[in-house]
Scaffold this motif. Structure first.
Motif, PDB file in Angstrom:
ATOM      1  N   MET A   1       0.836  -1.202   0.000  1.00  0.00           N
ATOM      2  CA  MET A   1       0.000   0.000   0.000  1.00  0.00           C
ATOM      3  C   MET A   1       0.870   1.251   0.000  1.00  0.00           C
ATOM      4  N   ILE A   2       0.418   2.269  -0.744  1.00  0.00           N
ATOM      5  CA  ILE A   2       1.149   3.528  -0.772  1.00  0.00           C
ATOM      6  C   ILE A   2       0.579   4.410   0.351  1.00  0.00           C
ATOM      7  N   PHE A   3       1.386   4.621   1.395  1.00  0.00           N
ATOM      8  CA  PHE A   3       0.947   5.485   2.483  1.00  0.00           C
ATOM      9  C   PHE A   3       1.175   6.940   2.076  1.00  0.00           C
ATOM     10  N   PRO A   4       0.438   7.867   2.694  1.00  0.00           N
ATOM     11  CA  PRO A   4       0.784   9.282   2.491  1.00  0.00           C
ATOM     12  C   PRO A   4       2.224   9.499   2.951  1.00  0.00           C
ATOM     13  N   LYS A   5       2.919  10.438   2.284  1.00  0.00           N
ATOM     14  CA  LYS A   5       4.356  10.613   2.537  1.00  0.00           C
ATOM     15  C   LYS A   5       4.666  10.905   4.013  1.00  0.00           C
ATOM     16  N   SER A   6       3.880  11.776   4.644  1.00  0.00           N
ATOM     17  CA  SER A   6       4.189  12.152   6.029  1.00  0.00           C
ATOM     18  C   SER A   6       3.983  10.965   6.978  1.00  0.00           C
ATOM     19  N   PHE A   7       3.058  10.079   6.620  1.00  0.00           N
ATOM     20  CA  PHE A   7       2.825   8.884   7.439  1.00  0.00           C
ATOM     21  C   PHE A   7       4.011   7.928   7.284  1.00  0.00           C
ATOM     22  N   LEU A   9       7.082   8.775   6.485  1.00  0.00           N
ATOM     23  CA  LEU A   9       8.246   9.360   7.159  1.00  0.00           C
ATOM     24  C   LEU A   9       8.184   9.135   8.665  1.00  0.00           C
ATOM     25  N   LEU A  10       6.958   9.208   9.210  1.00  0.00           N
ATOM     26  CA  LEU A  10       6.792   8.991  10.647  1.00  0.00           C
ATOM     27  C   LEU A  10       7.167   7.553  11.004  1.00  0.00           C
ATOM     28  N   SER A  13      10.858   7.182  11.022  1.00  0.00           N
ATOM     29  CA  SER A  13      11.450   7.758  12.234  1.00  0.00           C
ATOM     30  C   SER A  13      11.340   6.785  13.400  1.00  0.00           C
ATOM     31  N   THR A  26       4.623   0.878  12.436  1.00  0.00           N
ATOM     32  CA  THR A  26       3.307   1.174  11.853  1.00  0.00           C
ATOM     33  C   THR A  26       2.246   1.213  12.948  1.00  0.00           C
ATOM     34  N   LEU A  30      -0.188   4.351  13.727  1.00  0.00           N
ATOM     35  CA  LEU A  30      -1.646   4.195  13.688  1.00  0.00           C
ATOM     36  C   LEU A  30      -2.266   4.588  15.028  1.00  0.00           C
TER      37      LEU A  30
END
Lengths: 202, 202
Positions: A1-7, A9-10, A13, A26, A30
């Motif tokens: 799945m393609i997550f939103p970029k900021s998700f 990156l989180l 991290s 993940t 979530l």
């Protein structure tokens, strides 16, 4: 799945935290999205820790003021200094509740392979402390290793001009360990450094 | 040991993440103090995720824009809607790479005990979608439970006025499971719902 970029990156991290894999990272992300209060609180506490935590100018322990809570405690003996590699080891010894001296965090061990020399470690502040104490004891509490032995040798040379007694935490076989699983070096040393049985210690 | 207050608060924040105990939380905090780049990066990524991630107005998936990357993908069938409880389940189904429809996240299940009624869940947006699709299929992909059955029943009633086919993910015995360890309800249902052997499916 393609997550939103900021998700994404989180998650990346979180993955950099020790022992955290893709699945846990993940889950953490979530969880925060579901619980906005926790999300804000975590950001706030990270920011506060980042700005408020500094290094004790005497022993390099973490502190919110110039001197840490151990160094300013009048019940701790400033002449008995337990030298440790890092904060993790200080916490381990503190959690025994049996040491009433003070600490000195070196910030690492001498390791030529990793290009860590004496100049990279907190030796100058250690010497500064010794100049101000009439008679002191330095307890070298380093996890046994080649680098630890090198560091202890260096400290022994360094503190010769001062009236200080240099000791090392005892090495041997840990409580609960099976003799036949212990490495040869430890086993040989534990026999060589055998101690007389003493009713009072038991 | 008495930690500085901001360090203690940071540990407490980490402890609120799922599956994180005192020891892991302390490790995370210590790691960040040692690695200031990571520390700053984590704060930045948390802040960005907090401000940039929103809910897709169609399916409630996470997104950085009004519509999520699944809803705007022209290769996904908007008339085949997989209804899931939460984002975690959407991620699980997406990771199979075998579903090419779209999703609808309910945000929970109907559960009178927990005071979660239909008004607390994303049913209105689901009905809105159905009004715009001529012929649709709703796949109810909920983890089997009493609450799931209640929710499916509610959805079945709700979508009656629309030209939609309601299906459920099949329940039965998972691949690799031992028959004698399966609960009675599942075993009974898996015999009742037995399927004819089909060479093409194998």
């Amino acid at each position: 799945m393609i997550f939103p970029k900021s998700f994404e990156l989180l998650i990346q991290s979180f993955r950099k935290l020790p022992g955290v894999g893709q699945k846990s990272a993940t889950r953490y992300a979530l969880h925060l999205l579901r619980d906005q209060t926790n999300f804000e609180e975590l950001i706030l506490n990270l920011q506060q820790a980042k700005t408020q935590i500094q290094s004790c100018t005497v022993c390099h322990n973490i502190s919110e003021s110039e001197l840490c809570q151990i160094c300013i405690n009048p019940n701790r003996n400033p002449a008995q200094i337990c030298v440790v590699e890092d904060l993790k080891d200080l916490i381990a010894i503190e959690s025994t509740n049996n040491f009433h001296g003070t600490y000195h965090i070196l910030g690492g061990l001498i390791s030529p392979i990793d290009r860590i020399g004496p100049d990279n470690l907190n030796f100058q502040t250690l010497v500064n402390r010794l100049t101000k104490i009439e008679q002191s004891e330095l307890i070298m509490a380093l996890s046994p290793s080649i680098e630890a032995d090198t560091t202890i040798y260096y400290v022994a040379k360094l503190v010769q001009p001062y009236n200080t007694k240099l000791t090392m935490i005892s090495r041997g076989i840990s409580f609960g360990y099976e003799l036949d699983f212990v490495d040869e070096v430890t086993l040989t040393k534990s026999i060589a450094n055998r101690t007389p049985y003493n009713f009072e210690n038991e």
